[in-house]
Design an enzyme around this catalytic site. Structure first.
Site, PDB file in Angstrom:
ATOM      1  N   HIS A 175      -0.171  19.022 -25.901  1.00 33.47           N
ATOM      2  CA  HIS A 175      -0.525  17.364 -25.727  1.00 33.47           C
ATOM      3  C   HIS A 175      -1.842  16.759 -26.252  1.00 33.47           C
ATOM      4  CE1 HIS A 175       3.506  18.058 -23.737  1.00 33.47           C
ATOM      5  NE2 HIS A 175       3.371  16.431 -23.348  1.00 33.47           N
ATOM      6  N   HIS A 201      -0.499  14.198 -28.384  1.00 35.40           N
ATOM      7  CA  HIS A 201      -0.602  12.617 -27.884  1.00 35.40           C
ATOM      8  C   HIS A 201      -1.574  11.973 -28.968  1.00 35.40           C
ATOM      9  CE1 HIS A 201      -0.647  13.166 -23.296  1.00 35.40           C
ATOM     10  NE2 HIS A 201       0.650  12.372 -23.648  1.00 35.40           N
ATOM     11  N   ARG A 213      -2.518  22.594 -13.164  1.00 36.74           N
ATOM     12  CA  ARG A 213      -1.802  21.496 -13.953  1.00 36.74           C
ATOM     13  C   ARG A 213      -2.206  21.519 -15.432  1.00 36.74           C
ATOM     14  NH1 ARG A 213       0.725  16.950 -10.012  1.00 36.74           N
ATOM     15  NH2 ARG A 213       1.957  15.777 -11.720  1.00 36.74           N
ATOM     16  N   ARG A 245       0.842  -1.278   0.065  1.00 39.09           N
ATOM     17  CA  ARG A 245       0.124   0.049   0.052  1.00 39.09           C
ATOM     18  C   ARG A 245       0.828   1.087  -0.165  1.00 39.09           C
ATOM     19  NH1 ARG A 245      -2.831  -2.953   3.795  1.00 39.09           N
ATOM     20  NH2 ARG A 245      -4.331  -4.275   2.796  1.00 39.09           N
ATOM     21  N   GLU A 296      -3.942  17.455 -10.299  1.00 44.15           N
ATOM     22  CA  GLU A 296      -4.333  17.769 -11.586  1.00 44.15           C
ATOM     23  C   GLU A 296      -5.695  18.187 -11.856  1.00 44.15           C
ATOM     24  OE1 GLU A 296      -1.933  15.953 -14.723  1.00 44.15           O
ATOM     25  OE2 GLU A 296      -3.698  15.995 -16.163  1.00 44.15           O
ATOM     26  N   LYS A 333       3.235  11.787 -10.815  1.00 49.60           N
ATOM     27  CA  LYS A 333       2.226  10.990 -11.562  1.00 49.60           C
ATOM     28  C   LYS A 333       3.120   9.620 -11.779  1.00 49.60           C
ATOM     29  CE  LYS A 333       0.191  14.151 -14.530  1.00 49.60           C
ATOM     30  NZ  LYS A 333      -0.281  14.109 -15.948  1.00 49.60           N
TER      31      LYS A 333
HETATM   32  N1  LIG Z   1       4.863  10.866 -14.651  1.00 46.20           N
HETATM   33  C1  LIG Z   1       4.718  11.959 -15.319  1.00 46.20           C
HETATM   34  O1  LIG Z   1       4.308  13.395 -15.116  1.00 46.20           O
HETATM   35  C2  LIG Z   1       5.344  11.917 -16.855  1.00 46.20           C
HETATM   36  C3  LIG Z   1       5.553  13.175 -17.459  1.00 46.20           C
HETATM   37  C4  LIG Z   1       6.176  12.995 -18.827  1.00 46.20           C
HETATM   38  C5  LIG Z   1       6.405  11.851 -19.435  1.00 46.20           C
HETATM   39  N2  LIG Z   1       6.134  10.629 -18.700  1.00 46.20           N
HETATM   40  C6  LIG Z   1       6.516   9.289 -19.269  1.00 46.20           C
HETATM   41  O2  LIG Z   1       7.888   9.326 -19.291  1.00 46.20           O
HETATM   42  C7  LIG Z   1       8.256   8.109 -20.389  1.00 46.20           C
HETATM   43  C8  LIG Z   1       9.138   8.851 -21.287  1.00 46.20           C
HETATM   44  O3  LIG Z   1      10.217   9.116 -20.845  1.00 46.20           O
HETATM   45  P1  LIG Z   1      11.694   8.905 -21.195  1.00 46.20           P
HETATM   46  O4  LIG Z   1      11.728   9.836 -22.758  1.00 46.20           O
HETATM   47  O5  LIG Z   1      12.533   9.262 -20.432  1.00 46.20           O
HETATM   48  O6  LIG Z   1      11.759   7.554 -21.721  1.00 46.20           O
HETATM   49  P2  LIG Z   1      12.526   6.326 -21.528  1.00 46.20           P
HETATM   50  O7  LIG Z   1      12.513   6.040 -19.869  1.00 46.20           O
HETATM   51  O8  LIG Z   1      11.900   5.161 -22.040  1.00 46.20           O
HETATM   52  O9  LIG Z   1      14.208   6.501 -21.788  1.00 46.20           O
HETATM   53  C9  LIG Z   1      14.428   6.536 -23.096  1.00 46.20           C
HETATM   54  C10 LIG Z   1      15.568   5.594 -23.602  1.00 46.20           C
HETATM   55  O10 LIG Z   1      16.760   6.178 -22.928  1.00 46.20           O
HETATM   56  C11 LIG Z   1      17.405   5.150 -22.336  1.00 46.20           C
HETATM   57  N3  LIG Z   1      18.266   5.761 -21.290  1.00 46.20           N
HETATM   58  C12 LIG Z   1      17.676   6.695 -20.152  1.00 46.20           C
HETATM   59  N4  LIG Z   1      18.682   7.139 -19.605  1.00 46.20           N
HETATM   60  C13 LIG Z   1      19.729   6.999 -20.247  1.00 46.20           C
HETATM   61  C14 LIG Z   1      21.065   7.590 -20.365  1.00 46.20           C
HETATM   62  N5  LIG Z   1      21.622   8.622 -19.338  1.00 46.20           N
HETATM   63  N6  LIG Z   1      21.942   7.231 -21.275  1.00 46.20           N
HETATM   64  C15 LIG Z   1      21.804   6.568 -22.365  1.00 46.20           C
HETATM   65  N7  LIG Z   1      20.390   5.978 -22.374  1.00 46.20           N
HETATM   66  C16 LIG Z   1      19.447   6.184 -21.544  1.00 46.20           C
HETATM   67  C17 LIG Z   1      16.427   4.215 -21.665  1.00 46.20           C
HETATM   68  O11 LIG Z   1      16.938   3.132 -21.418  1.00 46.20           O
HETATM   69  C18 LIG Z   1      15.538   4.160 -23.061  1.00 46.20           C
HETATM   70  O12 LIG Z   1      15.905   3.226 -23.955  1.00 46.20           O
HETATM   71  C19 LIG Z   1       6.954   7.994 -21.144  1.00 46.20           C
HETATM   72  O13 LIG Z   1       6.212   6.567 -20.481  1.00 46.20           O
HETATM   73  C20 LIG Z   1       5.817   8.997 -20.597  1.00 46.20           C
HETATM   74  O14 LIG Z   1       4.505   8.613 -20.382  1.00 46.20           O
HETATM   75  C21 LIG Z   1       5.604  10.859 -17.339  1.00 46.20           C
HETATM   76 ZN   LIG Z   2       4.978  15.440 -22.489  1.00 43.79          ZN
END
Ligand SMILES: NC(=O)c1ccc[n+]([C@@H]2O[C@H](COP(=O)([O-])OP(=O)(O)OC[C@H]3O[C@@H](n4cnc5c(N)ncnc54)[C@H](O)[C@@H]3O)[C@@H](O)[C@H]2O)c1
Ligand SMILES: [Zn+2]
Length: 372
Positions: A251, A255, A244, A124, A240, A146
């Site tokens: 987006h 999206h 926010r 939890r 949100e 989030k």
């Molecule tokens: N929670 C939120 O508020 C929020 C906001 C925006 C996006 N997101 C989420 O974030 C995700 C996208 O994030 P992302 O773009 O970081 O994607 P990701 O985590 O998939 O990383 C992208 C790629 O880069 C690689 N990588 C990460 N760090 C690295 C480094 N330092 N050196 C080399 N390679 C590295 C990863 O292994 C992956 O292959 C989506 O799932 C999206 O929904 C969440």
């Molecule tokens: Zn975004």
């Protein structure tokens, strides 16, 4: 009949620090001990990040006398699903973690969302520390609480709010990040400038060479300012319901474009197209000052981001995808729009988004469409 009324307190969302500095990774053990004291730590990372940064972080935690074990998931968005979420929880159970444990997520947004959701649901809820290693995760995903996973019906449909105890962003980790991933994060940075700070936006574009040269001090400045802007909208609205929504600029259509591309377009690239199209729609609606979309296009394209809707995507299909993404049954889709560069527009009802007619948005998309 007995009816007892129970009034639970509002869900706690305690304040936490976002530490941004080149070399900050070295401070992680001390900061974690302070912000998320625990008997044991599970370090969740992905298969790409584990050898690059995860192993060093694990070693540093152990050297500092903390008990830590790695949980390694497959890299990227494809691992952000219910199956892997279950695997992570099983790994926590197999490690014998209890309520006195904490999770440390080291990686991009996919790892952060997945590990955060595992932390939210394990027993939890146990504390989570976010150590973002992509620009996108540093300026966006790691801050705001989030968490969640994707399901076949859509992205992020299963999740929870679970605010971290600490976020530690070391821009030094971006040294190994591919340019394409860096660019994806820059789209969110430009969005932050567009909704809140035109001077910042201009400054980021001017630093292009330093950014792609991975100048850690320049990147640290950008991450800090973007987190400040994100926090200014997210802090007063932890779940949100209001301000926010401003962060969703670009987006609603972004999206949709991402989904229509079957996720072949990276998130940031889709957001860049969405920002341009929504700003054009704002101009057509008389909400956004004329010329704002053109300025955005220049900024985004200078950084190597796309600004045109692919010719293969029909505007009507983009709108249909947006409708299905937002689960919208109502007559009109909502958009967070700019008043001008650096300032968000607010509708008369003091809300945060504008309802626009599909026909108007379709014309805006047509204006942005690539000519075959
Ligand atoms: N929670 C939120 O508020 C929020 C906001 C925006 C996006 N997101 C989420 O974030 C995700 C996208 O994030 P992302 O773009 O970081 O994607 P990701 O985590 O998939 O990383 C992208 C790629 O880069 C690689 N990588 C990460 N760090 C690295 C480094 N330092 N050196 C080399 N390679 C590295 C990863 O292994 C992956 O292959 C989506 O799932 C999206 O929904 C969440
Ligand atoms: Zn975004």
């Amino acid at each position: 009949m007995t009816r007892l009324r129970i009034s639970p307190p509002p869900p706690p969302a305690a304040a936490y620090d976002v530490v941004v500095a080149p070399g900050a990774l070295a401070e992680l053990p001390a900061l974690v001990r302070d912000a998320a004291p625990a008997q044991r730590y599970a370090l969740v990372t992905d298969a790409n990040v584990a050898p690059l940064w995860g192993e060093a972080v694990l070693g540093a935690l152990r050297d500092a006398g903390l008990t830590a074990d790695p949980v390694i998931v497959p890299a990227g968005e494809r691992a952000k699903n219910r199956g892997v979420w279950g695997d992570v929880l099983d790994a926590f159970l197999a490690l014998g973690l209890g309520r006195d444990a904490a999770v440390i997520a080291v990686g991009g947004g996919a790892v952060g969302d997945l590990a955060g959701f595992a932390a939210a649901t394990f027993l939890r809820g146990v504390p989570v520390v976010q150590v973002p290693t992509t620009l996108l995760a540093m300026v966006d995903a790691s801050v705001g609480g989030k968490t969640g996973v994707d399901v076949p019906a859509g992205k992020n449909l299963i999740g929870a709010f679970h605010h971290p105890r600490l976020v530690l962003a070391d821009p030094g980790t971006l040294a190994t990040l591919p340019d394409e991933e860096l660019r994806s994060g820059l789209a969110e940075v430009i969005k932050h400038g567009a909704i809140a700070d035109a001077t910042y936006l201009v400054g980021v574009v001017a630093e292009k060479e330093a950014i792609f040269g991975r100048a850690a001090n320049v990147l640290a400045g950008i991450v800090a300012r973007s987190v400040e802007i994100k926090a200014s909208f997210a802090a007063e609205d932890p779940y949100e319901r209001g301000a926010r929504k401003a962060l969703n600029a670009g987006h609603t259509l972004g999206h949709a474009v991402e989904a229509l591309s079957q996720f072949a377009l990276p998130h940031g690239h889709a957001v860049a197209i969405g920002l341009v199209a929504e700003t054009r729609a704002g101009e057509l609606a008389g909400v956004t000052a004329a010329g704002t979309a053109a300025r955005l296009e220049l900024a985004l394209s200078t950084l190597g981001l796309p600004i045109r809707l692919p010719a293969a995507m029909a505007p009507a299909d983009v709108l249909a995808a947006a409708r299905s993404d937002k689960k919208v049954r109502a007559a009109r889709l909502h958009y967070a729009l700019l008043a001008r560069m650096g300032a968000l527009a607010r509708p008369d009802d003091a809300g945060w988004t504008f309802a626009l007619d599909d026909a108007l948005v379709e014309s805006a998309l047509e204006q942005c469409r690539e000519r075959p």
